[in-house]
Design an enzyme around this catalytic site. Structure first.
Site, PDB file in Angstrom:
ATOM      1  N   LYS B  80       0.829  -1.224  -0.053  1.00 29.55           N
ATOM      2  CA  LYS B  80       0.062   0.061   0.166  1.00 29.55           C
ATOM      3  C   LYS B  80       0.744   1.217  -0.075  1.00 29.55           C
ATOM      4  O   LYS B  80       2.116   1.185   0.609  1.00 29.55           O
ATOM      5  CB  LYS B  80      -0.836  -0.058   1.345  1.00 29.55           C
ATOM      6  N   SER B 155      -9.698   1.692   3.289  1.00 27.88           N
ATOM      7  CA  SER B 155      -8.652   2.186   2.164  1.00 27.88           C
ATOM      8  C   SER B 155      -7.746   1.602   1.399  1.00 27.88           C
ATOM      9  O   SER B 155      -7.350   1.996   0.501  1.00 27.88           O
ATOM     10  CB  SER B 155      -8.180   3.363   3.098  1.00 27.88           C
ATOM     11  N   SER B 179      -9.831  -1.127   7.234  1.00 28.65           N
ATOM     12  CA  SER B 179      -9.004  -0.735   5.926  1.00 28.65           C
ATOM     13  C   SER B 179      -8.490  -1.947   5.237  1.00 28.65           C
ATOM     14  O   SER B 179      -8.119  -1.551   3.995  1.00 28.65           O
ATOM     15  CB  SER B 179      -8.190   0.579   5.988  1.00 28.65           C
TER      16      SER B 179
END
Lengths: 96, 486
Positions: B80, B155, B179
């Site tokens: 990420k 997210s 997330s």
């Protein structure tokens, strides 16, 4: 508990060092008003004699030796600086 | 046998070990797959093809020299774009960091390198991990590989979508309020949020420091055990790091003392739960019952206050953490500034997107003079009660089972109202407030073919039990063998 109308967004934006447009002030004010209205229900919870939790698993007094260690070189540390000169970050004049 | 880019770490490690496959071949396959699917899903903010291939060649050399570093040796792993990789961009999907290049590795990055992994790509997410759909990325949303008109969740949407699409073999996400788990459920993959403190946060772009945890997203539960074993452990550079010995997650997957008593929190099966999601989770509960597990209803009475508590604490911490983005030492600097204060305010105005600005405003407000006690301190106290709810249930049961998200993946643009978006996280945020470990595991599909995830919530630092319970279910259900037809 505070009412959502008390959110003075201009004042808070100044505290946050965030320049908002008039449109943003209006829109965020309205949206955050709804969020704050939702948050008001927390006033219903009985919190007498409850300790606050800053962390889920409180850890206290983590000590580190005060010893010098290898660190980022000046070049690396400044690699992302928007403006630099003589191994320093350049900013607008702070003191007259 | 599926395409190599859809295989698990376990399968690929066996193929690499038997020399049926090289890391360079595997990495090339993942790169080719990434280029094929990226126009459809936009899961990546950037990738470094030459760098990944160089790491793959180094891995093959180590293997030839008999110096394999283990199961992750030569496996392409995506990160990420909030996790630092030395020399690679780190944008946090924000304009304010659009030109930032990390000057060092995060601890998890170093650990993956030491485990022999090939680092592949910077994965899209909501700006500074603030969101539940990856639509808050400054560089455009990611699409769900199962239906590209739908969101991948967030997210960590890029991490979930890339994995589901075969553009990485495993990925890392970060989880502040769900997330990792929610996008895992939306994309049909496994995602684990470790106990707070198990995985170092050093080198993670901070959102809410008392809630943030990095965790793996994988195709199988066994792969999650492999990844978690690689990244867990004490780190003196994170003062909240847990210092106990990390158990052997692999060996414990099939341990006989797997969780036996499962609790069903009634607050997680109420209004707002999609019937297909509810039915799929009920079936999973039936499976455990049929396996001889004791299943009993439990109550987490403060569940209705989780969302509000979370949005006070998370935004308060975010407003403080994001004060560092001031246009001075790194990040975007506004071109025209009259003085230093104007430079801060303009740089932040130009660099941050709407959701980040909203949260900074809310967080600054709840911490401001006159409101601190009414909002922030009160929320911290309610947090104590939320945590105690969970710990009380663990006197009766070993773990809890719930849906991960009340709904399957929704359409891009469907939730334009911030509060509606926040409500997507109602089953995941309590876990972060209580600091507990939780895993999302695929447990079915909707009639229209969207993945559904169930969440198992465990006791502090008992990830091994959680993985074992999830593994037991996965062994009897092969949802993970389905792949999106991209």
């Amino acid at each position: 508990m505070s009412q959502p109308t008390e959110l003075n967004i201009e004042h808070v934006a100044r505290l946050a060092r965030l320049r908002l447009t008039a449109e943003e002030e209006e829109r965020f004010g309205r949206q955050l008003g709804e969020v704050l209205h939702h948050i008001e229900q927390l006033a219903k919870v009985d919190i007498d004699h409850v300790e606050p939790a800053a962390h889920a698993f409180p850890i206290f007094n983590i000590w580190a030796e005060d010893a010098s260690q290898p660190a980022l070189s000046v070049e690396r540390a400044l690699r992302n600086a928007p403006a630099q000169r003589d191994q320093m970050v350049v900013v607008p004049k702070v003191v007259d | 046998m599926s395409e190599i880019y859809h295989q698990s770490i376990g399968q690929l490690a066996a193929a690499l070990s038997a020399r049926r496959l090289s890391s360079v071949e595997l990495t090339q396959a993942v790169i080719a797959r990434t280029k094929a699917v990226e126009p459809l899903i936009h899961a990546f903010n950037s990738f470094d093809e030459a760098g990944a291939l160089a790491e793959a060649r180094a891995s093959d050399s180590r293997r030839s020299a008999g110096q394999s570093r283990g199961l992750l040796e030569g496996i392409p792993v995506g990160l990420k774009d909030v996790i630092a990789v030395d020399g690679q961009p780190l944008t946090a999907s924000s304009r304010i960091l659009s030109n930032f290049v990390s000057p060092y590795d995060a601890t998890v990055t170093q650990k993956l390198r030491r485990a022999g992994a090939v680092l592949w790509g910077r994965l899209n997410c909501d700006e500074f991990a603030m969101g539940s759909s990856t639509e808050n990325s400054a560089f455009g949303p990611t699409s769900n590989p199962w239906d590209t008109k739908r969101v991948p969740g967030g997210s960590s949407g890029g991490s979930a979508a890339a994995l589901a699409a075969g553009a990485a073999i495993a990925t890392l996400g970060s989880d502040t309020g769900g997330s990792i788990r929610q996008p895992a459920s939306f994309c049909g993959v496994v995602g684990i949020k470790p106990t707070y403190g198990l995985v170092s946060r050093y080198g993670l772009a901070a959102f809410a420091s008392s809630l943030d945890q990095i965790g793996p997203m994988t195709r199988t539960v066994e792969d999650a055990a492999t990844m978690l074993a690689a990244i867990a452990g004490h780190d003196e550079r994170d003062s909240t790091s847990y210092s106990a010995v990390i158990p052997d997650y692999h060996a414990r997957l099939i341990a006989p003392n797997r969780p036996h008593k499962l609790g069903i929190p009634r607050e997680y099966f109420g209004a707002g739960l999609d019937p297909e999601v509810g039915a799929a989770v009920e079936k999973a509960i039936e499976y455990y019952r049929a396996q001889g597990c004791e299943v009993k209803p439990v109550s987490l009475p403060h569940t209705q206050y989780c969302l509000d508590t979370y949005y006070i604490i998370a935004t308060a911490e975010a407003s403080s953490n994001l004060a560092r983005y001031d246009g001075v030492r790194y990040g975007m600097r506004a071109a025209e500034a009259a003085d230093i204060d104007d430079l801060y305010a303009r740089s932040r105005a130009e660099g941050f997107g709407a959701e980040v600005k909203r949260r900074i405003i809310l967080g600054t407000y709840v911490l401001s003079s006159g409101y601190y006690d009414a909002f922030y301190l009160r929320a911290q106290k309610v947090r104590t009660l939320i945590r105690e709810d969970f710990l009380k249930t663990y006197q009766e049961v070993d773990a809890l089972i719930t849906p991960t998200s009340p709904v399957p993946a929704f359409k891009l643009g469907e939730k334009s109202d911030p509060l509606a978006m926040y409500l997507c996280d109602i089953y995941t945020i309590g876990v972060n407030l209580a600091g507990l470990p939780a895993i999302s595991v695929p447990c079915g599909f909707t009639a229209s073919g969207l993945p559904i995830g169930m969440q198992l919530i465990g006791q502090p630092f008992k990830e091994a039990d959680l993985l074992a319970a999830a593994h037991r279910y996965e062994q009897a259900h092969d949802w993970y063998k389905r792949h999106p037809s991209l």
